[in-house]
Design a protein around this motif. Structure first.
Motif: not given
Length: 434
Positions: A214-225, A392-403
């Motif tokens: 399963h994947a979860a994604v996030g997107s964040y404005e770079l100007r924040r940093v 934007r900074l974009r991150i993908t988290f991928v884990a086994d669905t058992g997590v």
């Protein structure tokens, strides 16, 4: 008429030691666990598969690696006489709005198979049943390409014509060398297995694997940093590492209340050289083990720790060790070294920072979002990978669905960025003298 390749016709290439190792590791779990790539999300309706295949054919002269298939018996990559590009283009349909939730496209393609009788890559057109946007996903086997090679392939496929053909801008780390004695000593100390590896007690590693992802994604404005970068000299990668560390701390807070040691994570490095004649073929990666200071309650201190741990000099030193391990030592030694480095008992998660260098587009449209598709290392419960695109900074988290609880990580990452960039409250003004 034979296709005229930009760098000459493809020839059979031997597996590198890394290619052999990755192929072997893939045998430890379902094959899709070692596929990687990216997803480009666009507004509008999806293209016909024939149109996408025709587009690939126009770019194929600069992508001769895409016509090489594996020959495991001979441990080499061999050219396909008549590449069938149509067979590499696939279609999927998902329910939901891809523009609002790109993770739908990431999830849809995560475990799609690749045909091992053909070159180990594919393109997926992911359409939305509601008509809200579409995605183009490029995926390749990790033995066929590492993350840098896959990103450059996407640059050449969806960037301006001629992108990358001059061999510059590979984004690889310049590996530091050393004396034979110093390298041998470092390899024996850091990479070869110990008799009793110290196990890391981390809640996500306790859950039995379900065999699906399963994947979860996030997107964040770079100007924040931007102010944080100017004030500290930290790079985007350091800030992403620090925010991720804060997110992992918030994800399982009880783990870190009395902890006094960091959480080890592998961090992917590319050591492919600019003069590699087959820059888009095979795995040319190195691995650094970074101690994520999840136990440290201070966001600023975590950032400073990670700036030191992931400094260019230290990463170059580690890249040099791995280059020596994989390119100059016996295969059995490289095998043991890599097995120890990715041993989930010692290092329970993997990380990568992969950037695109071209102005990506399809039919004149720029993507609304770009997200990485990281592989899953057998036994490791989590892989997090990030890139930057469109401010934007974009991150993908991928884990086994058992997590459990994966969907909470993008929010924790957002909160961690807020804490990193928060300015100290001004000191109260002194009371006027009576």
């Amino acid at each position: 008429m034979p296709l005229q390749y930009t760098a000459g016709p493809p020839a059979a290439q031997p597996f590198s030691s890394r290619d052999r190792l990755i192929t072997e590791i893939a045998g430890l779990g379902p094959d899709p666990l070692l596929h990687l790539g990216c997803v480009l999300v666009f507004d509008g309706g999806p293209p016909a598969p024939e149109l996408l295949a025709d587009h690939v054919r126009t770019r194929l002269p600069a992508l001769r690696e895409l016509v090489l298939r594996p020959d495991p018996g001979q441990r080499r990559w061999v050219p396909v006489d008549r590449p069938d590009i149509d067979a590499h283009v696939h279609t999927l349909t998902v329910s939901g709005d891809l523009l609002r939730d790109p993770s739908l496209a990431v999830d849809a393609v995560l475990d799609q198979p690749l045909d091992h009788s053909r070159p180990l890559w594919g393109l997926w057109i992911v359409a939305s049943a509601t008509g809200d946007g579409f995605a183009l996903a490029y995926r390749a086997h990790h033995a066929f390409q590492d993350g840098r090679a896959a990103a450059e392939t996407v640059d050449r496929l969806f960037g301006p014509a001629g992108t990358g053909a001059d061999g510059r801008g590979t984004g690889a780390l310049t590996a530091r060398g050393g004396t034979a004695a110093s390298l041998t000593s470092a390899l024996l100390r850091d990479l070869l297995p110990t008799a009793r590896p110290r196990a890391v007690d981390w809640p996500p590693a306790r859950h039995p694997a379900a065999g699906t992802r399963h994947a979860a994604v996030g997107s964040y404005e770079l100007r924040r940093v931007h102010d944080l970068i100017r004030g500290t000299g930290a790079g985007i990668s350091h800030i992403a590492l620090a925010a991720l560390t804060g997110a992992l701390r918030a994800w399982h807070p009880d783990t870190w209340r009395d902890a006094a040691s960091p959480l080890p994570a592998t961090f992917a490095l590319s050591v492919r050289t600019a003069d590699d004649p087959y820059r888009l073929l095979g795995n040319r990666g190195a691995v650094a083990v970074l101690p994520l200071p999840c136990h440290d309650p201070s966001p600023a201190a975590r950032l400073e720790t990670l700036r030191a741990e992931a400094s260019p000099a230290r990463l170059a030193d580690l890249a040099g060790r791995h280059t020596a391990l994989f390119d100059h030592m016996p295969y059995w030694c490289a095998r043991k070294g890599l097995r120890r480095t990715i041993d989930a008992r010692r290092v329970p998660l993997a990380l990568a920072d992969v950037r695109f260098r071209a102005d990506l587009s399809w039919q004149g449209r720029r993507p609304e979002a770009v997200h990485l598709l990281p592989p899953s290392v057998p036994g490791q419960p989590l892989f997090a990978a990030w890139t930057t695109h469109g401010g934007r900074l974009r991150i993908t988290f991928v884990a086994d669905t058992g997590v459990p609880g994966l969907d909470a990580l993008p929010g924790h990452f957002d909160d961690a960025l807020d804490r990193l960039t928060a300015r100290p409250a001004p000191a109260p003004a002194p009371c006027p003298a009576p």
